[in-house]
Enzyme design. Structure first.
Site, short mmCIF file in Angstrom:
data_model
loop_
_atom_site.label_atom_id
_atom_site.label_comp_id
_atom_site.label_asym_id
_atom_site.label_seq_id
_atom_site.Cartn_x
_atom_site.Cartn_y
_atom_site.Cartn_z
N GLU A 172 0.82 -1.20 0.00
CA GLU A 172 0.00 0.00 0.00
C GLU A 172 0.86 1.26 0.00
O GLU A 172 1.84 1.30 0.74
CB GLU A 172 -0.94 0.05 1.22
N GLY A 306 3.91 1.48 10.83
CA GLY A 306 3.61 0.75 12.06
C GLY A 306 3.05 -0.64 11.79
O GLY A 306 3.38 -1.61 12.47
N ALA A 307 2.20 -0.75 10.77
CA ALA A 307 1.57 -2.02 10.43
C ALA A 307 0.83 -1.88 9.11
O ALA A 307 0.59 -0.76 8.65
CB ALA A 307 0.58 -2.41 11.53
N GLU A 309 -2.53 -3.71 6.81
CA GLU A 309 -3.71 -4.56 6.99
C GLU A 309 -3.95 -5.62 5.92
O GLU A 309 -5.09 -6.03 5.72
CB GLU A 309 -4.94 -3.66 7.08
N ASN A 310 -2.93 -6.10 5.20
CA ASN A 310 -3.13 -7.11 4.15
C ASN A 310 -4.17 -8.14 4.60
O ASN A 310 -4.11 -8.65 5.72
CB ASN A 310 -1.82 -7.87 3.88
N GLU A 343 -5.76 -2.41 12.62
CA GLU A 343 -5.60 -3.26 11.42
C GLU A 343 -6.76 -4.25 11.29
O GLU A 343 -7.17 -4.60 10.18
CB GLU A 343 -4.25 -3.99 11.43
N HIS A 346 -9.63 -2.58 9.67
CA HIS A 346 -9.45 -2.48 8.22
C HIS A 346 -9.96 -3.73 7.48
O HIS A 346 -10.25 -3.65 6.29
CB HIS A 346 -7.97 -2.35 7.88
N GLU A 365 -8.73 4.98 6.57
CA GLU A 365 -7.91 5.29 7.74
C GLU A 365 -8.67 6.03 8.85
O GLU A 365 -8.44 5.77 10.03
CB GLU A 365 -6.66 6.07 7.33
N1 BES Z 1 -2.83 1.16 5.94
C1 BES Z 1 -1.88 1.64 6.88
C2 BES Z 1 -0.46 1.39 6.47
C3 BES Z 1 0.07 2.43 5.52
C4 BES Z 1 0.54 3.62 6.02
C5 BES Z 1 0.11 2.20 4.18
C6 BES Z 1 1.02 4.58 5.14
C7 BES Z 1 0.59 3.16 3.32
C8 BES Z 1 1.05 4.36 3.80
C9 BES Z 1 -2.11 0.98 8.24
O1 BES Z 1 -3.40 0.57 8.48
C10 BES Z 1 -1.82 2.02 9.27
O2 BES Z 1 -2.56 2.96 9.37
N2 BES Z 1 -0.75 1.84 10.04
C11 BES Z 1 -0.35 2.77 11.07
C12 BES Z 1 -0.47 2.14 12.41
C13 BES Z 1 -1.82 2.38 12.99
C14 BES Z 1 -1.96 2.18 14.43
C15 BES Z 1 -2.31 3.74 12.74
C16 BES Z 1 1.09 3.12 10.85
O3 BES Z 1 1.72 2.47 10.05
O4 BES Z 1 1.55 4.06 11.49
ZN ZN Z 2 -4.69 2.12 8.80
#
Ligand code: BES
Ligand code: ZN
Length: 903
Positions: A172, A306-307, A309-310, A343, A346, A365
């Site tokens: 993503e 941080g993570a 959601e695949n 996640e 998601h 998000e």
């Molecule tokens: N879908 C995002 C990961 C992502 C972030 C993909 C930026 C592409 C660009 C994931 O669900 C996410 O939001 N991750 C957060 C952690 C969460 C607790 C908010 C992150 O990576 O900070």
């Molecule tokens: Zn997210």
């Protein structure tokens, strides 16, 4: 499974652009004309199913692969455009359905490549016919990527000191195209059947469970995974690794597993408990089953964000998933729980129902962030997350009150623009306006609306208006309707219903929050029994007297603000919708004070004209408990924001904090402390030593009762423990002797025990930071950093190391971060951030970023989280004209610096 029409969402008309104006088309790498000039793919050919076979080699660090994409041609065409980035295409061929049926070999296709748009064109000898299906076969290969995107390599050290490599995907928003040629846009949903070749010492994981493993000649194994549900490319994932796991089964029968590198197995148990609980919660709350048979959560040693959601295979940074009871603090536990909740949310908001395009990424998000609140309130009430949610909104208000902010729904075309959409506005403001809407509609109505939305758009894509429509037409069986709105019995007498009868157009109301940037300021003036309300755009740093104030206001239209208030004469929550620039509300009784934005649920700032603030300050001093804790928190926040906009004097805001000595609600107390500390740090950075010293004494004196009553133990509620960490950290930072003494004592004991002594986790950062102030302590911490298997501990040590007052030590850390061995590249952004927060490191970090900008861009993509963190970390504390000029200079030399901005 519901019937799905695969083409209903593609509305653009078929045009054979190529024949229209050949000159308008770009040139492919081989010099020929590339038949497509737009960034978005044409919609004449759409994918239905991908067959993917991938063979990564973890020794030579590359992969070979092949795919067959079944496509539907909607209108006759001479070419197929796909996304592909940094892939070497070896061969491409095409079969019609008939060819497939009669096993006729495919016809070879000419492949053109246009890297600027990350696209390839497959030219077909004979026009593809409308309404027919074809199968496109492509063989390709590439190196495993070096960074954190696409199909990349990640390494970790075992307890025995051996370095091992794994291969993992992270797609993503637009990086699936780095792993296989595909229609890499969220609207092109398809089913995926994945096969992975591996050596027997490894395992392979993908979105779906494995159906079988075939042994190939030479001992290689080939895992076949079940075909996925219909989904977007950015959610595809696969991993080849040697990890171990713990598993459990959710109430619905879904198998949940947590994977980590073998030595970290013992840190996986909390995540298993939390993910099982949260999966049960969501299935119940949304009244929709999680549609896959399994869900894996994997801790990846090198991870950019941080993570991710695949679907069925969620990937996490180790510190976002693993919990080590010996070194993880309360706030670490809250973080891990929040990320899992996010996640998992998601899997419905994002995976099941996806935004049509990245301009509406907030539908993914913002909802996932909002669901963190809803799910944790029910599943983990003891984490008291409800009391932190206001901070989620306060965080984004800082950004949204600058002119450089953007609307929640914002145009995004290029890959960099798309990446930039993943910011606090999409996440936090998205969640905050959803929370405001929930408060307005009632939790029950809101929940019904979102269930309606999820069910209606299952396996499909949605846009803003679809959500508003579902929220206002969400009638389920047993509900009554009135004026096009739906309500259940329990709400018949509610205020909300009265509003709805006034025919509030939800779509119109929400457009004012999603299509224009910024946050409104509601100015309240009490005139006898009337309240005069006025709304304007709130701007931080721009004063009403400034020449640009007028222009910045005029361009802005109005918000439809669902305001709430309480008064001294009734505890009831009064509601009103402020749609106009000015409005008047009549009070039924005479009151001593009025407080707007009950429980801080609204996304607006309130200013009280006339005696308003004084009345509230008096109230806080006399009996602060007459206001609700979140109202006290909101008042502190708003007062300091108003100072930044020149609407309230700093004196008045400080006056408001005077009652804090009696404050019993920890979130409010911490908010006051935060602003006072901010003020202190600003003075400290300016090197005005006498003011700094005076302020230090004031702070220590003022908070002495709180500081002195803290124990150095992990005891009490979550907020008690947060208070302990914050207050002791500040006390030691301010050199408070008893604090330094206790921390030094614990640090020595820890060193003497060769790092074996368990220090209470909530004070661990403080103890390490005090210990890092001597050379011996600093060196010892760096040694322990290398040895530690706990990400939570490593973060704490790295933070402590970055608080050193010795510049050569800080420089050494940054060099280690750049090298990426002892300190992983994934942690470099945080390191630069914390170093820049250290008064002795701020100039060093900023100089480093300026001088190494191009190197940094080789490590992280423009627009990505880390790059934005580096920029904001090293510049956001700037407060002088000279510093502003320096940024201007940097932008001149490197225009990309502007693109990487964070706000
Ligand atoms: N879908 C995002 C990961 C992502 C972030 C993909 C930026 C592409 C660009 C994931 O669900 C996410 O939001 N991750 C957060 C952690 C969460 C607790 C908010 C992150 O990576 O900070
Ligand atoms: Zn997210």
């Amino acid at each position: 499974m519901p019937q799905i029409c695969i083409c209903s969402q593609f509305t653009s008309s078929p045009i054979d652009q190529f024949n229209k104006d050949p000159k308008a088309f770009p040139v492919a790498t081989n010099g020929e004309m590339f038949p497509w000039h737009e960034l978005r793919l044409p919609t004449v050919v759409i994918p239905l199913h991908y067959d993917l076979l991938i063979h990564p080699n973890l020794t030579s660090l590359d992969f070979v692969a092949s795919e067959k994409i079944e496509v539907l041609v909607r209108d006759a065409t001479q070419f197929i455009i796909l996304h592909s980035k940094d892939l070497e295409i070896l061969n491409a061929s095409l079969q019609s359905e008939e060819d497939v049926r009669y096993k006729k070999p495919g016809e070879n296709l000419t492949v053109l490549s246009y890297p600027a748009h990350q696209q390839i064109a497959l030219l077909v000898p004979e026009k593809l016919r409308a309404h027919l299906r074809y199968s496109v076969a492509i063989d390709f290969q590439a190196k495993l990527a070096d960074g954190f995107e696409g199909f990349y390599k990640s390494t970790y050290r075992t307890l025995g000191g051996e370095t091992r490599t794994i291969a993992v995907t992270d797609f993503e928003p637009t990086e699936a195209r780095m792993a296989f040629p595909c229609f890499d846009e969220p609207l092109f949903k398809a089913n995926f059947s994945i096969k992975i070749r591996r050596e027997s010492r490894h395992i392979a994981l993908s979105n779906m469970p494995k159906v079988k493993t075939i042994e190939l000649e030479g001992g290689l194994l080939e895992d076949h995974f079940e075909t996925t549900v219909r989904m977007s490319t950015y959610l595809v994932a696969y991993i080849v690794c040697d990890f171990t796991s713990v598993s459990g089964t959710a109430s619905s029968g879904v198998k949940v597993s947590i994977y980590a590198s073998p030595d970290k197995w013992s840190q996986t148990h909390y995540a298993l408990e939390a993910s099982l609980k949260l999966l049960d919660f969501y299935e119940n709350y949304f009244d929709i089953h999680y549609p896959l048979p399994k869900l894996d959560l994997v801790a990846i040693p090198d991870f950019a964000s941080g993570a991710m959601e695949n679907w069925g295979l969620i990937t996490y940074r180790e510190t976002s998933l693993l919990f080590d009871p010996k070194t993880s603090s309360t706030s670490d536990k809250l973080w891990v729980t929040k990320v899992i909740a996010h996640e998992l949310a998601h899997q419905w908001f994002g995976n099941l129902v996806t935004m049509e395009w990245w301009n509406d990424i907030w539908l993914n998000e913002g909802f996932a962030r909002y669901m963190e609140l809803i799910s944790l309130n029910i599943t983990y009430p003891e984490l008291q997350f409800d009391d932190s949610f206001s901070n989620t909104c306060f965080e984004v208000i800082k950004r949204d009150s600058l002119n450089s902010s953007h609307p929640i729904s914002n145009e995004a075309k290029t890959a960099t623009q798309i990446k930039e959409m993943f910011d606090a506005v999409s996440y936090n403001k998205g969640a905050c306006i959803l929370n405001m809407l929930k408060d307005f509609l009632s939790e029950e109505t809101f929940r019904k609306g979102i269930i309606h939305y999820l069910k209606k758009f299952t396996y499909r894509n949605a846009k803003n208006d679809d959500l508003w429509h579902s929220l206002s037409n969400n009638c389920l069986e047993g509900d009554s309707t009135s004026g096009g709105f739906c309500y259940s019995d329990s709400r018949k007498t509610s205020n909300t219903l009265a509003f709805l009868r006034e025919n509030v157009e939800l779509k119109e109301m929400m457009a004012t929050w999603t299509l224009q940037k910024g946050i409104p300021l509601v100015v309240v003036k009490r005139e006898g029994r009337s309240l005069r309300l006025q709304q304007e755009r709130f701007l931080s740093g721009v004063f009403k007297e400034d020449p640009e104030w007028g222009t910045l206001q005029e361009r802005w239209y109005l918000w439809h603000i669902p305001v709430t208030y309480s008064t001294s004469s009734s505890q009831a929550i009064h509601r009103h919708i402020l749609k106009l620039k000015t409005d008047t509300v009549d009070l039924s009784e005479k009151t001593d004070w009025v407080k707007f934005n009950v429980d801080s649920n609204g996304y607006y700032i309130v200013h009280y004209e006339g005696q308003g603030w004084d009345e509230l300050i008096t109230l806080l001093n006399q009996n602060h408990t007459l206001l609700r804790p979140k109202d006290r928190l909101g008042l502190i926040h708003d007062a300091f924001q108003l100072v930044s906009a020149g609407r309230l004097t700093l004196d008045k805001a400080l006056d408001l904090t005077r009652y804090l000595q009696h404050e019993t609600s920890i979130p409010a107390l911490l908010k006051g402390l935060e602003y006072l500390e901010l003020f202190y740090r600003m003075v400290e950075r300016r090197n005005i030593s006498d003011v700094t010293e005076n302020l230090k004494h004031y702070l220590l004196q003022y908070f002495k009762p709180v500081i002195d009553t803290q124990s150095w133990l992990d005891e009490g509620s979550v907020w008690d423990r947060m208070l302990r960490s914050t207050v002791l950290k500040l006390a030691c930072y301010l050199n408070h002797a008893p604090c330094i003494q206790k921390a030094t004592e614990l640090f020595s004991q820890w060193m003497e025990s060769s790092g074996k002594l368990n220090i209470p986790t909530d004070v661990l950062t403080i103890v390490y930071s005090v210990g890092a102030q001597t050379t011996a302590g600093w060196n010892y911490l760096l040694e322990q950093y290398e040895l530690s298997l706990s990400g939570a501990e490593k973060n704490k040590i790295l933070y402590a190391l970055s608080t050193s007052k010795h510049q050569e030590k800080l420089m050494k850390l940054i060099e280690l971060g750049m090298e990426g061995k002892v300190i992983k590249t994934q942690d470099l952004a945080t390191l630069l951030f914390t170093t820049a927060r250290n008064p002795k490191g701020q100039q060093l970090a900023w100089n480093f970023v300026k001088e190494n900008w191009t190197h940094l861009l080789k490590k992280f993509e423009l627009g990505s989280f880390p790059i934005r963190m580096i920029i904001s970390g090293t510049t956001s504390h700037f407060s002088s004209k000279d510093e502003l000029q320096e940024i201007g200079f940097q932008v001149k030399v490197f225009p990309s610096f502007q693109n990487g901005k964070s706000g």
